[in-house]
Write an enzyme that holds these catalytic residues in place. Structure first.
Site, short mmCIF file in Angstrom:
data_model
loop_
_atom_site.label_atom_id
_atom_site.label_comp_id
_atom_site.label_asym_id
_atom_site.label_seq_id
_atom_site.Cartn_x
_atom_site.Cartn_y
_atom_site.Cartn_z
N GLU A 236 0.88 -1.18 0.00
CA GLU A 236 0.00 0.00 0.00
C GLU A 236 0.91 1.21 0.00
O GLU A 236 1.60 1.48 0.98
CB GLU A 236 -0.92 -0.05 1.23
CG GLU A 236 -2.10 0.91 1.12
CD GLU A 236 -1.75 2.31 1.57
OE1 GLU A 236 -1.43 3.14 0.69
OE2 GLU A 236 -1.77 2.56 2.77
N CYS A 270 -2.27 8.65 3.36
CA CYS A 270 -2.10 8.16 2.00
C CYS A 270 -3.36 8.38 1.17
O CYS A 270 -3.30 8.67 -0.02
CB CYS A 270 -1.71 6.69 2.00
SG CYS A 270 -2.83 5.63 2.93
#
Length: 465
Positions: A236, A270
């Site tokens: 990720e 993020c």
């Protein structure tokens, strides 16, 4: 592994004032090897437990997280600067993940039966594989750990954690919480190690999978190292998520949620809203209201109730963000508010809005991991979608529109990201998959998908002849 003789130490720093919190020593290679062996032995026993037995302990971890909530939240805020109120919210999310995994693992991982072509019976089983090594970042010190650890524990694996150095205290407290909840020794272990030691762990024969949350550059390195060992990874890797303000958007709602989406967790997320693409017909209205709201945010001590935006987690991260802003301005961007680091103690950067953002600028091409918003005008709705997808990233994104049916169709068909939020902004949901595409990585967590990432999907074929 070779025995390490160095006794290197490092310290955690409070980003609100620059003071030292704690000093830690790296583990020796001998200690690391012992932890790996203990983790493997713990796995050999844990894999034989029932889902019911695992669920009881995982729910207990959720309960212990709440018991330690005040201490854990304070520590997270001290170590990386998030608002104390948001640290408390993070603990609640961690508990919710524990409960979801405990309640759904048996159904998610149950055996499946299929009829074979010869009339025999096929059984598909999801068997745990061993030790899963997690390399995790600092921005959500507890959530990033819980996200992968709980899913893998419920699947029957054991877990090792290399956390970011600046949140080592949180990592060690989580280890204590897991132990207090009754998790057997060896199933969750924190490794205080350097990069060379981490590379050696990836090569270790007892490590069966590697999961990383970090930058694309880190993902390429870890993905390559694990791939060379033929070990599966989940990566990720962040993003520069685009939020579309379409011609029929509720501008007041779009502004309110866009501000929250950009500055939540001090903008160090993020899946934060980063590029705001407004169509020409509503661009000026959105711009004026958005800049006003961003410029009125209260920047200060993350433990004060009236603070909207705390410090960045480290001085080097603030300096990098400012360099990206400066480089963008040199290449044609214009600062509408903010744009200057605060002087004095702590690593503070004000909420900033840039316009005239275009390709070739960090504000357009790269991830700005802090409270800086890129404002872009599109000709129309189709052009807005084109600009949104004009990115090497693909983690999340958003659409503001009153036409929910059309926005949903755009999300399903055209938005090239892993997650899309309609009239909202990106927050994790335990029952929905989390992950991205392109340079944002691969693999999924949450929603049951994370429990199937590191298992052996085993086919058992029984002949009826």
């Amino acid at each position: 592994m070779q025995t390490q003789t160095k006794t290197d130490t490092f310290s955690t720093i409070n980003p609100s004032n620059g003071t030292t919190l704690e000093t830690y020593s790296y583990m020796t290679d001998d200690v690391v090897e012992l932890i790996i062996q203990q983790s493997h032995q713990a796995f050999l026993k844990w894999r034989l437990t029932s889902f019911e037995e695992r669920a009881e302990i995982i729910k207990s971890i959720g309960n212990e997280l709440q018991n330690y909530k005040s201490e854990l939240a304070e520590l997270m805020t001290d170590e990386m600067g998030k608002l104390l109120s948001q640290s408390n919210q993070e603990v609640d999310l961690c508990e919710a993940i524990c409960n979801y995994c405990a309640e759904h693992a048996a159904e998610t991982l149950k055996n499946e039966e299929r009829q074979l072509s010869n009339g025999g019976k096929g059984i598909i089983t999801y068997a745990p594989i061993g030790i899963i090594y997690g390399i995790q970042p600092w921005n959500y010190p507890s959530y990033q750990v819980i996200r992968y650890a709980i899913a893998n524990l419920m699947a029957g694996n054991s877990v090792l954690l290399k956390h970011a150095g600046n949140v080592t205290g949180t990592a060690k407290l989580l280890e204590s919480i897991f132990k207090a909840a009754g998790l057997p020794d060896g199933l969750f272990s924190v490794l205080v190690i350097n990069h060379d030691q981490s590379d050696a762990i990836i090569k270790h024969k007892l490590i069966r999978g590697v999961t990383l949350t970090g930058s694309p550059s880190a993902g390429k390195v870890i993905g390559k190292k694990a791939g060379e060992q033929l070990k599966k990874t989940v990566l990720e890797l962040g993003s520069n998520d685009a939020y579309l303000i379409l011609h029929d958007a509720d501008i007041e709602e779009a502004v309110e949620k866009s501000v929250k989406g950009r500055i939540y967790n001090n903008g160090e997320t993020c899946i934060a809203a980063k590029r705001f693409i407004a169509v020409a017909s509503v661009y000026e209205e959105f711009k004026q209201a958005f800049v006003k709201a961003m410029s009125e945010l209260n920047l200060g001590n993350p433990k004060n109730e009236d603070t909207d935006l705390g410090p960045m987690a480290r001085e080097d991260l603030r300096d990098k963000l400012h360099d990206q802003v400066t480089e963008s301005v040199k290449n044609g961007a214009t600062i509408l508010c903010g744009g200057t680091p605060l002087e004095g103690e702590g690593y503070y950067y004000p909420a900033t809005v840039l316009k005239d953002v275009k390709p070739g600028q960090p504000a357009y091409d790269d991830e700005l991991f802090g409270p800086v918003a890129s404002l872009i005008m599109a000709k129309d709705d189709d052009d807005a979608m084109r600009i949104a997808n004009d990115s090497r990233f693909g983690l999340g994104g958003g659409i503001f529109s009153k036409d929910i049916q059309r926005a949903t169709k755009l999300a399903e068909t055209y938005f090239d990201t892993g997650m899309i939020f309609i009239n909202s902004f990106g927050l994790a949901e335990p029952n929905m998959p989390f992950g991205g595409v392109k340079d944002s990585g691969y693999g999924r967590e949450h929603g049951g998908f994370g429990m199937k990432e590191f298992v052996n999907v085993k086919s058992i074929m029984i002949s009826e002849d």
